[in-house]
Write a protein that holds these residues in place. Structure first.
Motif, short mmCIF file in Angstrom:
data_model
loop_
_atom_site.label_atom_id
_atom_site.label_comp_id
_atom_site.label_asym_id
_atom_site.label_seq_id
_atom_site.Cartn_x
_atom_site.Cartn_y
_atom_site.Cartn_z
N ILE A 77 19.05 9.83 -9.19
CA ILE A 77 18.90 11.27 -8.88
C ILE A 77 17.78 11.46 -7.86
O ILE A 77 17.91 12.24 -6.91
CB ILE A 77 18.61 12.06 -10.19
CG1 ILE A 77 19.83 12.01 -11.13
CG2 ILE A 77 18.19 13.50 -9.88
CD1 ILE A 77 21.04 12.78 -10.70
N ASP A 78 16.69 10.73 -8.02
CA ASP A 78 15.56 10.86 -7.11
C ASP A 78 15.97 10.46 -5.68
O ASP A 78 15.70 11.19 -4.72
CB ASP A 78 14.40 9.98 -7.60
CG ASP A 78 13.15 10.22 -6.78
OD1 ASP A 78 12.57 11.31 -6.96
OD2 ASP A 78 12.79 9.37 -5.93
N LYS A 79 16.66 9.32 -5.56
CA LYS A 79 17.04 8.86 -4.21
C LYS A 79 18.09 9.78 -3.58
O LYS A 79 18.05 10.05 -2.39
CB LYS A 79 17.57 7.41 -4.29
CG LYS A 79 16.45 6.40 -4.53
CD LYS A 79 16.92 4.98 -4.31
CE LYS A 79 15.82 3.97 -4.59
NZ LYS A 79 14.59 4.14 -3.82
N THR A 80 19.02 10.25 -4.40
CA THR A 80 20.04 11.18 -3.88
C THR A 80 19.37 12.48 -3.39
O THR A 80 19.65 12.96 -2.28
CB THR A 80 21.08 11.51 -4.98
OG1 THR A 80 21.68 10.30 -5.40
CG2 THR A 80 22.15 12.45 -4.46
N ALA A 81 18.47 13.01 -4.21
CA ALA A 81 17.78 14.26 -3.84
C ALA A 81 16.96 14.06 -2.57
O ALA A 81 16.87 14.93 -1.71
CB ALA A 81 16.90 14.73 -4.99
N GLU A 111 23.57 25.91 -1.41
CA GLU A 111 22.71 27.00 -0.92
C GLU A 111 21.26 26.53 -0.82
O GLU A 111 20.57 26.78 0.17
CB GLU A 111 22.83 28.21 -1.84
CG GLU A 111 22.06 29.40 -1.33
CD GLU A 111 22.24 30.64 -2.19
OE1 GLU A 111 22.72 30.51 -3.33
OE2 GLU A 111 21.90 31.73 -1.70
N LEU A 112 20.83 25.81 -1.86
CA LEU A 112 19.46 25.30 -1.90
C LEU A 112 19.18 24.36 -0.72
O LEU A 112 18.10 24.35 -0.14
CB LEU A 112 19.30 24.56 -3.24
CG LEU A 112 17.93 24.13 -3.71
CD1 LEU A 112 17.04 25.35 -3.91
CD2 LEU A 112 18.08 23.37 -5.04
N LEU A 113 20.21 23.57 -0.38
CA LEU A 113 20.05 22.57 0.69
C LEU A 113 20.30 23.16 2.08
O LEU A 113 20.03 22.52 3.09
CB LEU A 113 21.01 21.40 0.47
CG LEU A 113 20.74 20.52 -0.77
CD1 LEU A 113 21.96 19.65 -1.07
CD2 LEU A 113 19.51 19.65 -0.52
N GLY A 114 20.88 24.34 2.14
CA GLY A 114 21.26 24.91 3.45
C GLY A 114 22.36 24.10 4.10
O GLY A 114 22.40 23.93 5.32
N GLY A 115 23.27 23.57 3.28
CA GLY A 115 24.30 22.67 3.81
C GLY A 115 25.64 23.32 4.04
O GLY A 115 25.78 24.55 3.98
N LYS A 433 15.78 18.30 -9.16
CA LYS A 433 15.01 17.34 -8.35
C LYS A 433 14.82 17.86 -6.92
O LYS A 433 13.75 17.71 -6.33
CB LYS A 433 15.75 15.97 -8.37
CG LYS A 433 14.99 14.81 -7.81
CD LYS A 433 13.60 14.64 -8.38
CE LYS A 433 13.57 13.83 -9.65
NZ LYS A 433 12.17 13.56 -10.12
N VAL A 434 15.85 18.48 -6.35
CA VAL A 434 15.73 19.02 -4.99
C VAL A 434 14.66 20.12 -4.99
O VAL A 434 13.83 20.19 -4.09
CB VAL A 434 17.09 19.55 -4.48
CG1 VAL A 434 16.92 20.37 -3.21
CG2 VAL A 434 18.05 18.39 -4.22
N LYS A 435 14.67 20.97 -6.01
CA LYS A 435 13.67 22.05 -6.10
C LYS A 435 12.27 21.44 -6.15
O LYS A 435 11.34 21.92 -5.49
CB LYS A 435 13.90 22.88 -7.36
CG LYS A 435 14.98 23.93 -7.21
CD LYS A 435 15.04 24.79 -8.46
CE LYS A 435 16.12 25.83 -8.36
NZ LYS A 435 16.41 26.44 -9.66
N GLU A 440 9.59 23.95 -4.89
CA GLU A 440 10.02 25.25 -5.45
C GLU A 440 9.88 25.28 -6.96
O GLU A 440 10.41 26.16 -7.62
CB GLU A 440 11.47 25.55 -5.04
CG GLU A 440 11.60 25.80 -3.55
CD GLU A 440 13.04 26.13 -3.15
OE1 GLU A 440 13.85 26.46 -4.01
OE2 GLU A 440 13.31 26.06 -1.94
N LYS A 441 9.24 24.24 -7.55
CA LYS A 441 9.06 24.24 -9.01
C LYS A 441 7.61 24.15 -9.37
O LYS A 441 6.85 23.45 -8.73
CB LYS A 441 9.80 23.04 -9.60
CG LYS A 441 11.21 23.37 -10.01
CD LYS A 441 11.85 22.23 -10.74
CE LYS A 441 11.29 22.08 -12.15
NZ LYS A 441 11.92 21.04 -12.93
#
Ligand code: SF4
Length: 441
Positions: A77-81, A111-115, A433-435, A440-441
């Motif tokens: 999850i960390d590497k993907t994020a 939305e979070l990623l702007g993708g 993880k992205v946040k 953002e956390k």
């Protein structure tokens, strides 16, 4: 020898095609599917494919030279994020073979990623949605067709192979409330350039020339309005056969057009569907007539619905400006990949490498690729990180939308093997993880 403890699950929903048959019976012994009753061959195969096999991913994997090595979920999850957060324009694509709750979280992640957010409709029934947005759609449920339809047209679709039980449950052999004699109470028409197995069991097969459906549709519309067709043949179909068809359409009690990718993905694309919908509407001057697309992936209808209720748009959505923009042809996966506008891809519940153009697949493979996929596919075989999910509708519950927009609850019949998480859990962990990485956390 002690007899094995068989767990039998009834009224199981098949998570394969858009027919979403909900009458399967599945026997499970020691967390392995050993028998499936009522399913067609392709649906049954999916249940057996959930059993552990050399092709089933059971732990997160990361590319290590020419092979893969196992990693923990935290690391995966960390590497993907990390990849997705660093990307300027990540693509999130697929979503049609998973449940609606995971699809909703996919929208949040995009939305979070702007993708770019897209689903498989952009290469199948996207043109149907464009046409529906232009001219509306007179449609109904499969149950209504089963009970009432006495004239059924399959245009550019071959359910004998693509939706095998559609014919037996809703459109051909089935007895309905007003169609007590099943097959004998229905007139089946197939319009297809190929002599398909569905064409072979139809009452009438019109072998339209490839890519000339639009001309044929408009010839039928003209004849319906009383225009005299002066050509002997239109789009490879004899004018007398067109006139005979028009007469049948006008005089049936309740008709339906089921159309497939033979209409959406041939020349004229959404204009074909536009013309088919207009024909359907015009037929309602004479009788009751409706139209329904034959959706392929079991929850592609759900993907369009969930994306729409979250963003206002059904597919091909760009979040790069911080709000959703919709422009099929510009923000569709194939186009952004061919134009090499993407610098990382997260592919979930689909296999674009099997059906996208070579140029777009090459560009997808050039950049970091993450695959959320239960089995080895041509896409996952080139992924940098593979995240193994439980199979929705077999190993976890969820909601799916049938091709006629009826939502159906999927059932769970067994546990996922190994360390698999559900698609929903994977995306939720990615969002967290992205946040964290974005502060953002
Ligand atoms: S017709 Fe479709 S939903 Fe029904 S059993 Fe076959 S694959 Fe599954």
């Amino acid at each position: 020898m002690a007899s094995k403890n068989i767990n039998t699950f009834k009224d199981v929903v098949c998570p394969f095609c858009g027919t979403l048959c909900d009458d399967l019976e599945v026997d499970v012994v020691d967390n392995q599917v050993i028998e499936v009753r009522n399913g067609c061959q392709i649906g049954t195969k999916k249940f057996f494919s959930s059993n552990p096999s050399p092709h089933r991913y059971m732990k997160p994997l990361i590319k290590d030279g020419d092979s893969y090595k196992e990693i923990s979920w935290d690391e995966a999850i960390d590497k993907t994020a990390e990849i997705l957060t660093k990307a300027k324009r990540p693509l999130l694509y697929g979503f049609s073979s998973t449940e609606t709750e995971a699809q909703g979280k996919g929208v949040e992640l995009a939305e979070l990623l702007g993708g770019i957010l897209d689903n498989t409709a952009s290469v199948c029934h996207g043109p149907s949605i464009l046409a529906e947005q232009d001219v509306g759609v007179p449609t109904s449920t499969l149950g209504e067709y089963k009970n009432r339809a006495d004239l059924v047209i399959f245009w550019g679709s071959n359910p004998v192979h693509a939706h095998p039980r559609h014919l037996g449950r809703y459109s051909d052999y089935i007895r309905g409330y007003f169609r007590k004699d099943g097959r004998h109470d229905r007139y089946i028409v197939v319009i297809d350039p190929r002599n398909t197995h569905t064409a072979q069991i139809a009452d009438l097969h019109l072998q339209v020339n490839p890519d000339e459906d639009y001309e044929l549709l408009n010839a039928i519309r003209a004849a319906l309005r009383g225009v005299e067709l002066d050509a002997k043949e239109i789009s490879g179909v004899q004018t007398k056969d067109i006139m005979e068809l028009v007469n049948r359409l006008k005089t049936c009690k309740f008709g339906v057009i089921f159309f497939g990718m033979g209409l959406t993905q041939t020349m004229a694309h959404h204009r074909n569907i536009d013309a088919a919908i207009c024909l359907t509407r015009e037929l309602n001057d004479y009788t009751k007539f409706l139209i329904t697309p034959m959706r392929g992936h079991y929850n592609v209808t759900g993907a369009n619905t969930v994306f729409t209720w979250n963003t206002g748009y059904p597919y091909s959505i760009d979040f790069s400006k911080g709000y959703p923009r919709y422009n099929p042809g510009e923000f569709s996966s194939c186009d952004v990949l061919i134009n090499d506008e993407i610098d990382a891809s997260l592919i979930i519940a689909s296999d674009p490498a099997s059906n996208f153009p070579v140029a777009s697949v090459k560009n997808m493979f050039k950049h970091p690729l993450i695959s959320i996929e239960p089995h080895e596919t041509p896409t996952s075989a080139f992924a940098d990180i593979i995240l193994p999910p439980a199979i929705a509708g077999i190993e976890c519950e969820g909601t799916a939308y049938r091709m006629d927009h009826v939502p159906i609850m999927l059932r769970k019949v067994k546990e996922a093997p190994g360390d698999c998480l559900t698609d929903l859990e994977i995306i939720e962990r990615l969002i967290e993880k992205v946040k964290e990485k974005k502060g953002e956390k």
